[in-house]
Enzyme design. Structure first.
Site, PDB file in Angstrom:
ATOM      1  N   GLU A 126       0.835  -1.208   0.000  1.00 38.93           N
ATOM      2  CA  GLU A 126       0.000   0.000   0.000  1.00 38.93           C
ATOM      3  C   GLU A 126       0.872   1.262   0.000  1.00 38.93           C
ATOM      4  OE1 GLU A 126      -3.155   0.254  -0.385  1.00 38.93           O
ATOM      5  OE2 GLU A 126      -4.098  -1.603   0.293  1.00 38.93           O
ATOM      6  N   ARG A 130       0.769   3.836  -3.244  1.00 36.46           N
ATOM      7  CA  ARG A 130       0.150   5.153  -3.005  1.00 36.46           C
ATOM      8  C   ARG A 130       1.186   6.245  -2.769  1.00 36.46           C
ATOM      9  NH1 ARG A 130      -5.703   4.140  -0.223  1.00 36.46           N
ATOM     10  NH2 ARG A 130      -5.757   1.888  -0.439  1.00 36.46           N
ATOM     11  N   ASP A 269      -5.638  -9.408  -8.081  1.00 37.00           N
ATOM     12  CA  ASP A 269      -5.788  -8.464  -9.200  1.00 37.00           C
ATOM     13  C   ASP A 269      -4.501  -7.907  -9.811  1.00 37.00           C
ATOM     14  OD1 ASP A 269      -5.410  -7.091  -6.788  1.00 37.00           O
ATOM     15  OD2 ASP A 269      -7.226  -5.878  -6.943  1.00 37.00           O
ATOM     16  N   THR A 528      -1.020   0.979 -10.281  1.00 33.16           N
ATOM     17  CA  THR A 528      -2.328   0.461  -9.880  1.00 33.16           C
ATOM     18  C   THR A 528      -3.120   1.446  -9.023  1.00 33.16           C
ATOM     19  OG1 THR A 528      -3.482  -1.513  -9.058  1.00 33.16           O
ATOM     20  CG2 THR A 528      -1.560  -0.759  -7.802  1.00 33.16           C
TER      21      THR A 528
END
Ligand SMILES: *[C@@H]1O[C@H](CO)[C@@H](O)[C@H](O)[C@H]1NC(C)=O
Ligand SMILES: *[C@@H]1O[C@H](CO)[C@@H](O)[C@H](O)[C@H]1NC(C)=O
Ligand SMILES: *[C@@H]1O[C@H](CO)[C@@H](O)[C@H](O)[C@H]1NC(C)=O
Length: 553
Positions: A126, A130, A269, A528
């Site tokens: 994460e 991000r 994913d 992503t």
């Protein structure tokens, strides 16, 4: 003669009408409406939530993510490039000035306040997609668009990249544990799931680490991120045993899969996404081949059609490839339309792609599947009461001819679950939340620019209108802010007091780009979290000897 009272009422009405128009013209050109939405969401955060990582737009509750209480810049860093992109495209001088002030406040904060010397564990995946992704694309765009000091973002990205890089080499395999303490570099196993990492976690660092190597000239990041693949593929015999697909958990100490649950939704994913996107970013052919194998496996095992209308979707295989399929699909899977379209066209308009040497039956088939999946995901919005998609749907199948192909949906469930108007999908009572997720508008954005078919803009505008209408709250009675939903399956929708950073980072960015005419998808790759990186050219790859460091043999 006209009654003067009526006349002045008329003038007042006209004034109100023009005021509303200039704030956010309801039926005017769409891009300025999205700018207004972005500015009101961001302005609310900057006034009431700054600089906290987690923000409730209704209560103004706010907190930071790390246990130490320090901010990671979760919302701020994730949003910089969306503001920069709007700055580049806006046709309003006032908006451009406003955006520049906002960007410059952020740049100062990143330089003067943001420190990643945080004595707490953070999730590597994460934080990479991000924060590292956000800093890297801010670096790229501030250079490209001459906004402020790119070096501020690069310095911070290198500092964070080095802290994340320390996580590698602490497990018994080249696959890192899930978390790392940013201060002392200690890597920490996942506290649940028997210590297993999500397979999509350690396989979704590569774009960021490879781009960081390309701009610093330091191969270290490239090598660290790449080394996870060889044990993963070889220990598990992914081609032979899984037709290129992967179960969603991996034990980092052995590189062995844990369990047999195969899906393109959560935890699976972006494994698939980053295979293709590495090829698009660096043109390493190896990664296209891994992607090709996975997509062929997906078509063989997971692609299904709903009953009765034949909506194409990607099913799950919770018990391995030989078990029954689950007809459930996460909204997260909706990125696949855009991904397949980018794989088919390599970012060229499809009419042009069809004439290029790489176009073959597989590319053609991927393109057709991209159109079908994007249509299905649009239906997941179009058919609900709020016009917004729930987190998860379960597709209907024909009970009379299923023959054990699917995990059974019981009669009781069929009675209790919400059934869509065409009867093609169900929504379970606990799956009706909507976090303002990006994946469907992401695919729609790619499909529009690659096909030039205005239907996609119509779908995007319909979804935009549903977000505006059904995620809006006015906590102070006048200013509109937008929030996640606990339930989008009833009207009025049930609001949740939280704004996800991807609302600003991804959903509004993709919607905004859908309504720009000048978007070149051959020269940028979105990570992503929708952070764009420029394609790395051959000269740079050669200069720093950035090459694929492993093979399947
Ligand atoms: C900036 O906008 C122009 C069109 O006005 C576009 O051609 C260009 O690609 C955009 N640049 C970026 C980095 O988005
Ligand atoms: C896209 O479609 C519009 C009409 O909707 C047309 O004017 C334009 O030339 C098309 N562009 C491309 C690249 O085909
Ligand atoms: C370039 O990298 C490869 C490994 O990927 C290595 O074998 C080779 O020696 C390197 N070449 C140079 C000039 O450093």
């Amino acid at each position: 003669m006209l009654n003067p009272m009526l006349m002045s009422a008329g003038v007042a009405l006209l004034a109100v009408f023009y005021y509303l128009q200039s704030a956010a013209p309801a039926n005017g050109p769409v891009a300025p409406r999205i700018e207004a939405l972005l500015l009101s969401s961001y302005h609310d955060y900057a006034s009431n939530g700054w600089p906290f990582d987690v923000y409730g737009p209704i209560s103004h509750d706010r907190r930071n993510m790390p246990r130490s209480g320090d901010p990671l810049g979760w919302i701020i860093v994730d949003t910089i490039d969306t503001l920069m992109i709007a700055y580049n495209y806006t046709e309003s001088d006032d908006t451009r000035v406003d955006l520049l002030q906002k960007i410059s406040r952020i740049e100062n904060w990143v330089r003067d306040e943001l420190s990643y010397d945080i004595d707490a564990e953070v999730n590597i995946f994460e934080t990479t997609i991000r924060m590292l992704g956000g800093l890297l694309s801010a670096y790229h765009l501030s250079s490209e668009l001459s906004i402020g000091q790119p070096q501020v973002y690069l310095d911070k990205a290198v500092d964070l990249g080095d802290r994340l890089a320390r996580a590698f080499g602490q497990s018994q395999s080249p696959i890192p544990y899930s978390s790392v303490n940013l201060h002392d570099g200690r890597a920490i196993k996942n506290h649940v799931d028997n210590g297993a990492s999500s397979t999509a976690e350690f396989t979704t660092l590569q774009l960021e680490f490879k781009y960081l190597s390309a701009i610093t000239g330091d191969r270290k990041y490239w090598d660290l991120a790449e080394q996870v693949y060889e044990p993963l593929y070889k220990v598990n015999h992914i081609f032979e045993n899984y037709d290129g697909l992967v179960p969603i958990y991996t034990q980092p100490d052995t590189a062995e899969f844990w369990g047999n649950n195969i899906r393109f939704g959560s935890r699976g994913d972006s494994f698939y996404e980053y295979l293709l996107k590495q090829y698009l970013l660096t043109h390493e052919v190896m990664y296209y081949n891994l992607y090709r194998k996975a997509i062929d496996g997906m078509k063989k095992h997971l692609v299904k059609e709903s009953f009765p209308s034949g909506l194409t979707y990607i099913a799950e295989k919770p018990w391995g490839l030989n078990g029954p399929a689950s007809s459930k699909m996460d909204h997260l899977v909706c990125f696949m339309g855009g991904l397949l379209a980018m794989g088919a066209t390599e970012g060229f308009p499809v009419d042009q792609a069809r004439t290029m040497p790489f176009w073959d039956a597989d590319h053609n088939d991927d393109w057709l599947l991209a159109m079908k999946l994007t249509h299905t995901c649009y239906q997941m919005y179009h058919q609900t009461p709020s016009g917004l998609a729930p987190e998860i749907v379960v597709f209907n199948y024909d009970e009379t001819s299923a023959n054990g192909e699917f995990e059974e949906i019981s009669e009781l469930d069929r009675q209790n679950w919400w059934l869509s108007p065409t009867e093609d999908f169900f929504v379970k009572p606990l799956d009706g939340h909507n976090l303002q997720r990006p994946e469907t508008v992401e695919s729609i954005m790619f499909m529009y620019h690659l096909s030039n078919d205005t239907t996609y803009r119509e779908w995007g505008e319909e979804i935009l209108d549903s977000f505006v209408k059904n995620t809006e709250v006015k906590p102070n009675g006048k200013d509109s802010v937008y929030t996640s939903l606990n339930n989008c399956m009833q009207l009025p929708t049930v609001k949740r007091d939280n704004m996800e950073s991807f609302w600003l980072a991804e959903t509004l960015k993709y919607l905004y780009l859908l309504f720009q005419d000048d978007v070149d998808l051959t020269s940028i790759v979105f990570n992503t979290e929708a952070h764009p990186f420029p394609v790395i050219d051959e000269a740079t790859l050669n200069k720093y000897n950035l090459t694929t460091g492993w093979s399947l043999d």
